[in-house]
Design an enzyme around this catalytic site. Structure first.
Site, PDB file in Angstrom:
ATOM      1  N   ASP A 134      27.195  30.260 106.322  1.00  0.00           N
ATOM      2  CA  ASP A 134      28.046  31.089 105.463  1.00  0.00           C
ATOM      3  C   ASP A 134      27.623  32.547 105.530  1.00  0.00           C
ATOM      4  OD1 ASP A 134      30.000  31.665 103.369  1.00  0.00           O
ATOM      5  OD2 ASP A 134      28.214  32.171 102.227  1.00  0.00           O
TER       6      ASP A 134
ATOM      7  N   HIS B  23      29.130  29.086  88.702  1.00  0.00           N
ATOM      8  CA  HIS B  23      29.406  30.114  89.719  1.00  0.00           C
ATOM      9  C   HIS B  23      30.694  30.859  89.388  1.00  0.00           C
ATOM     10  CE1 HIS B  23      29.136  31.909  93.722  1.00  0.00           C
ATOM     11  NE2 HIS B  23      30.452  31.836  93.721  1.00  0.00           N
TER      12      HIS B  23
ATOM     13  N   ARG C  35      33.704  37.807 108.236  1.00  0.00           N
ATOM     14  CA  ARG C  35      34.972  37.831 107.477  1.00  0.00           C
ATOM     15  C   ARG C  35      35.186  39.198 106.849  1.00  0.00           C
ATOM     16  NH1 ARG C  35      34.173  33.516 103.289  1.00  0.00           N
ATOM     17  NH2 ARG C  35      36.190  34.185 102.504  1.00  0.00           N
TER      18      ARG C  35
ATOM     19  N   SER D 296      33.058  28.687 101.802  1.00  0.00           N
ATOM     20  CA  SER D 296      31.937  29.603 101.619  1.00  0.00           C
ATOM     21  C   SER D 296      31.204  29.301 100.302  1.00  0.00           C
ATOM     22  CB  SER D 296      32.480  31.039 101.629  1.00  0.00           C
ATOM     23  OG  SER D 296      31.552  31.940 101.124  1.00  0.00           O
TER      24      SER D 296
ATOM     25  N   LYS E  87      27.504  26.501  99.597  1.00  0.00           N
ATOM     26  CA  LYS E  87      26.262  26.952  98.936  1.00  0.00           C
ATOM     27  C   LYS E  87      26.001  26.130  97.681  1.00  0.00           C
ATOM     28  CE  LYS E  87      27.964  31.103  99.165  1.00  0.00           C
ATOM     29  NZ  LYS E  87      28.387  32.475  99.281  1.00  0.00           N
TER      30      LYS E  87
HETATM   31  N1  URA Z   1      32.070  34.543  97.182  1.00  0.00           N
HETATM   32  C1  URA Z   1      31.540  33.884  98.224  1.00  0.00           C
HETATM   33  O1  URA Z   1      30.374  33.504  98.205  1.00  0.00           O
HETATM   34  N2  URA Z   1      32.333  33.642  99.297  1.00  0.00           N
HETATM   35  C2  URA Z   1      33.635  34.016  99.362  1.00  0.00           C
HETATM   36  O2  URA Z   1      34.290  33.762 100.337  1.00  0.00           O
HETATM   37  C3  URA Z   1      34.175  34.701  98.263  1.00  0.00           C
HETATM   38  C4  URA Z   1      33.364  34.957  97.172  1.00  0.00           C
END
Ligand code: URA
Length: 435
Positions: free
Chosen positions: A161, A82, A168, A183, A187
């Site tokens: 999220d 990621h 946010r 966040s 995931k």
């Molecule tokens: N990517 C995400 O999935 N969440 C964040 O808060 C920042 C980048």
């Protein structure tokens, strides 16, 4: 328990218990806690901070708000990768096949473009015929036979999220260590992999502009991944300028193929090898990171990474002939040359500004409903440290809508700073955590 007392506690800077955080996340996910109270929670958490324990509670509650993917039908140690979000970042399309060529089962679920940063799914959809939706059984079968599959998110991963991120975005609470960590990691922990490799971006085009903050973010994410039972490693890499030369979906696919062919830009090649090396080590195919890196280098040099890319594209319905002839992906109808208005050296290429110009050329969505122009985007011919003469072409913008292309070109020129003295390009790899 009631939400007002949870908000009161966080407003006063007190520590919240695991139950209180779960109460908030569950209530917000099911709709019993409205957006205005969730916004108050986010701002109080942003201003007063969440400590490590609170961040763990928030991450796990968000992970548990939806499905947890079961990848047990796939053999071997599955590694997810990621990036915290970059411009021109196509490393998944390079590191994935390199790691798969070294025996790592690459079972990756990716997202779409978010604001000015790109999304792997949109990039892959620029390949004629390529399908990014697969049934779970098909997905597992492809990883077991070919070694790699890449789809859009299946199931209902971390819905908390999705809702919190949308809030946010409009309440100026994105750039907070604990909120970013929860966040991303919620995931990742729900996606079913055994290990996680993170590329944490730092610099002008990243959420975290300062190296120290990026290191803190990487440490916290690795710490939380490990405490949830997943081997987690991170590289901290510069996003002071876009990665590679190409930005935009089909242009990034083309540059990935060139890189797997050994003809990629040095920054993109180096970061892709680093990420693949970490994936190989995390999947226990190498005894250490250095050995993993060397294996990835060999897969690049002997063409086995490129072959892996060909079989994965073909298995997902894409035209494998693009490996030999990238022009089969297509060419945009319009282009616009961005020229230097003075002589000197490129001192910086602002990643965010370049990402916005690419988005506005048609490569990204301005509103969710927008159709992407897969052939739109930017090719940067000059980057930080390069010498330029007045009138030289710094970059080209492509797209099928001539007016958008022209406006994006005018926007792109603002990404460039030219100075008389030479500036060295930013250091690409700024650290590693958990290696
Ligand atoms: N990517 C995400 O999935 N969440 C964040 O808060 C920042 C980048």
């Amino acid at each position: 328990m009631d939400i007002s007392s949870v908000l009161e506690k966080k407003k006063c800077g007190m520590k919240l218990s695991d139950e209180e955080i779960r109460f908030f996340v569950d209530g917000f996910t099911c709709g019993s806690i409205p957006d205005y109270q969730a916004s108050a929670f986010l701002m109080a958490a942003f201003i007063n901070g969440l400590d490590r324990e609170e961040t763990v509670s928030l991450t796990l509650a968000m992970r548990d708000s939806g499905d947890i993917i079961d990848l047990s039908a796939i053999k071997g140690v599955k590694v997810d990768k990621h990036s915290t979000g970059g411009v021109g970042d196509k490393t998944t399309l390079i590191a994935g096949p390199l790691a798969a060529a070294c025996g790592v089962p690459v079972a990756k679920m990716s997202g779409r473009a978010l604001g000015f940063t790109g999304g792997t799914i949109d990039k892959l959809e620029s390949i004629p015929g390529f399908s990014t939706s697969m049934e779970p059984e098909e997905f597992a079968e492809q990883v077991n036979t070919i070694g790699m599959a890449l789809t859009g998110q299946t199931g209902h991963i971390a819905p908390a999220d999705k809702k919190l991120y949308a809030l946010r975005d409009v309440t100026a609470t994105v750039d907070n260590l604990s909120l970013i960590t929860s966040s991303i990691m919620s995931k990742k922990l729900a996606s079913g992999s055994d290990a996680i490799v993170l590329d944490v971006k730092t610099g002008s085009g990243a959420f975290m502009k300062e190296k120290e903050d990026s290191i803190k973010l990487a440490r916290l994410m690795c710490d939380i991944g490990v405490s949830a039972g997943k081997k987690t490693m991170a590289v901290i890499s510069s996003m002071d300028q876009p990665l590679g030369h190409n930005i935009g979906n089909s242009l990034e696919v083309t540059e990935s193929i060139e890189t797997l062919n050994g003809n990629g830009p040095s920054d993109l090649t180096e970061l892709s090898l680093t990420i693949a090396g970490l994936m190989i080590y995390a999947a226990e195919k190498a005894a250490g990171y250095k050995e993993g890196y060397d294996m990835a280098r060999k897969a690049l040099d002997d063409g086995s990474g490129l072959e892996k890319s060909r079989s994965f594209i073909s298995a997902q319905g894409g035209d494998p002939r693009i490996i030999e002839d990238t022009s089969l992906i297509g060419t945009a109808a319009h282009s616009y040359d961005v020229r230097a208005d003075e002589s000197g050296f490129v001192a910086s290429v602002d990643g965010r500004q370049a990402g916005l110009a690419s988005q506005h050329s048609g490569a990204g969505r301005v509103v969710k409903e927008d159709e992407i122009d897969h052939l739109a985007g930017i090719v940067l011919h000059r980057k930080t440290g390069d010498k330029v003469e007045k009138g030289d072409v710094l970059a080209q913008v492509y797209g099928n809508d001539g007016e958008k292309v022209r406006l994006a070109g005018e926007e792109l020129i603002k990404a460039y700073t030219i100075k008389k003295e030479k500036t060295d390009p930013p250091e690409l790899i700024q650290g590693m955590i958990g290696v």
